[in-house]
Design an enzyme around this catalytic site. Sequence first.
Site, PDB file in Angstrom:
ATOM      1  N   LYS A  55       0.654  -1.188   0.010  1.00 49.25           N
ATOM      2  CA  LYS A  55      -0.196  -0.069   0.088  1.00 49.25           C
ATOM      3  C   LYS A  55       0.843   1.127  -0.004  1.00 49.25           C
ATOM      4  CE  LYS A  55      -3.886  -2.342   2.470  1.00 49.25           C
ATOM      5  NZ  LYS A  55      -4.574  -2.815   3.655  1.00 49.25           N
ATOM      6  N   GLN A  99      -4.232  -1.292   9.689  1.00 53.02           N
ATOM      7  CA  GLN A  99      -4.296  -2.445   9.253  1.00 53.02           C
ATOM      8  C   GLN A  99      -4.962  -3.609  10.465  1.00 53.02           C
ATOM      9  OE1 GLN A  99      -3.331  -3.356   6.041  1.00 53.02           O
ATOM     10  NE2 GLN A  99      -3.985  -5.468   6.563  1.00 53.02           N
ATOM     11  N   ASP A 122     -10.998   2.979   4.273  1.00 56.88           N
ATOM     12  CA  ASP A 122     -11.447   1.946   4.436  1.00 56.88           C
ATOM     13  C   ASP A 122     -13.045   1.521   4.430  1.00 56.88           C
ATOM     14  OD1 ASP A 122      -9.028   0.026   4.006  1.00 56.88           O
ATOM     15  OD2 ASP A 122      -8.636   0.039   6.157  1.00 56.88           O
TER      16      ASP A 122
END
Length: 297
Positions: A55, A99, A122
């Site tokens: 990412k 994460q 997200d």
Amino acid sequence: MAEARLVDGKAYAADLRARIGRQAAALKAAHGLVPGLAAVLVGEDAASQVYVRNKERQTVETGMNSVGRRLPAETGQAELLAVVAGLNADPAVHGILVQLPLPAQIDADAVVDAIDPAKDVDGFHPVNVGLLSAGRNAMVPCTPAGCMMLLEDTLGSLEGAHAVVVGRSNIVGKPVAQLLLAANCTVTVAHSRTRDLPAICREADILIAAVGRPGMIEGGWIRPGATVIDVGINRIEAGGGRTRLVGDVDFDAALLVAGAITPVPGGVGPMTIACLLRNTLIACCRQNGVDVPPDVG
Ligand code: NDP
């Protein structure tokens, strides 16, 4: 019988990243803005480290700023919440991702709830989940957004299609069902308690598999000509001590029945990070009152 057309997510994602890169450059030139994405990683989980590194690398390659926050596995809840609060307050950070999974001592829901919904790239914050289900302007979760792009690229309008989603997780199954509904599909969501799953799958014009069970969807479960989106990523033994990635669909069998199918790897997988970068660009535009460019919005 002709084989199914392969839906090339790798190529689509590369093109999307290129478009995002061009729009990021235009944003900088016109407004002096550089989108910033902060990735917070707690602990040493090997798979998470790889995801976050990928990412961060792609963020920089697209001309955006990457802000890494690495915290030790024993980090406490209060400490992590303080890091999130700092990123919420930082005007150079437009997107925040924490994460998952998080270590056991941390309440993941409380951490997601602490992220500013405008920076929740997200799309997991309850505000964004609510906006999505209300059909309003939400931060859309990345993997479901990627599935929709591939479907629309393959089929054009999805209106009136019967879409069957196998899996009801908060990160894939439920949000992709909302997006399909918004695209005027008739949606069935199946799960581990569904009765006669093969018969339900056979009704699908669009079949989305998001289960986490290698090759579970058999060729005989697929309606001839259906479009199959395989979200599953499963690592299996390939003999000789090697492993390989497979999806939730029996790919070789599906190839003979489906009209189009995403391969694993190279289908949905590459779309997820591309959509994360897209969300970061969108977040930066919205936070600064700039119109979201149409070729990424
Ligand atoms: P979850 O484990 O959170 O959810 C799995 C879902 O599958 C659940 O709703 C479960 O039902 C359902 N399920 C399990 N067994 C069966 C069965 N026998 N029949 C029908 N339904 C079943 O997984 P995720 O949604 O997080 O991920 C699904 C897959 O997608 C995984 O392989 C994951 O690695 C992959 N993935 C890929 C991404 C990408 O970038 N391409 C991103 C995210 C995930 P129930 O709710 O009843 O338990």
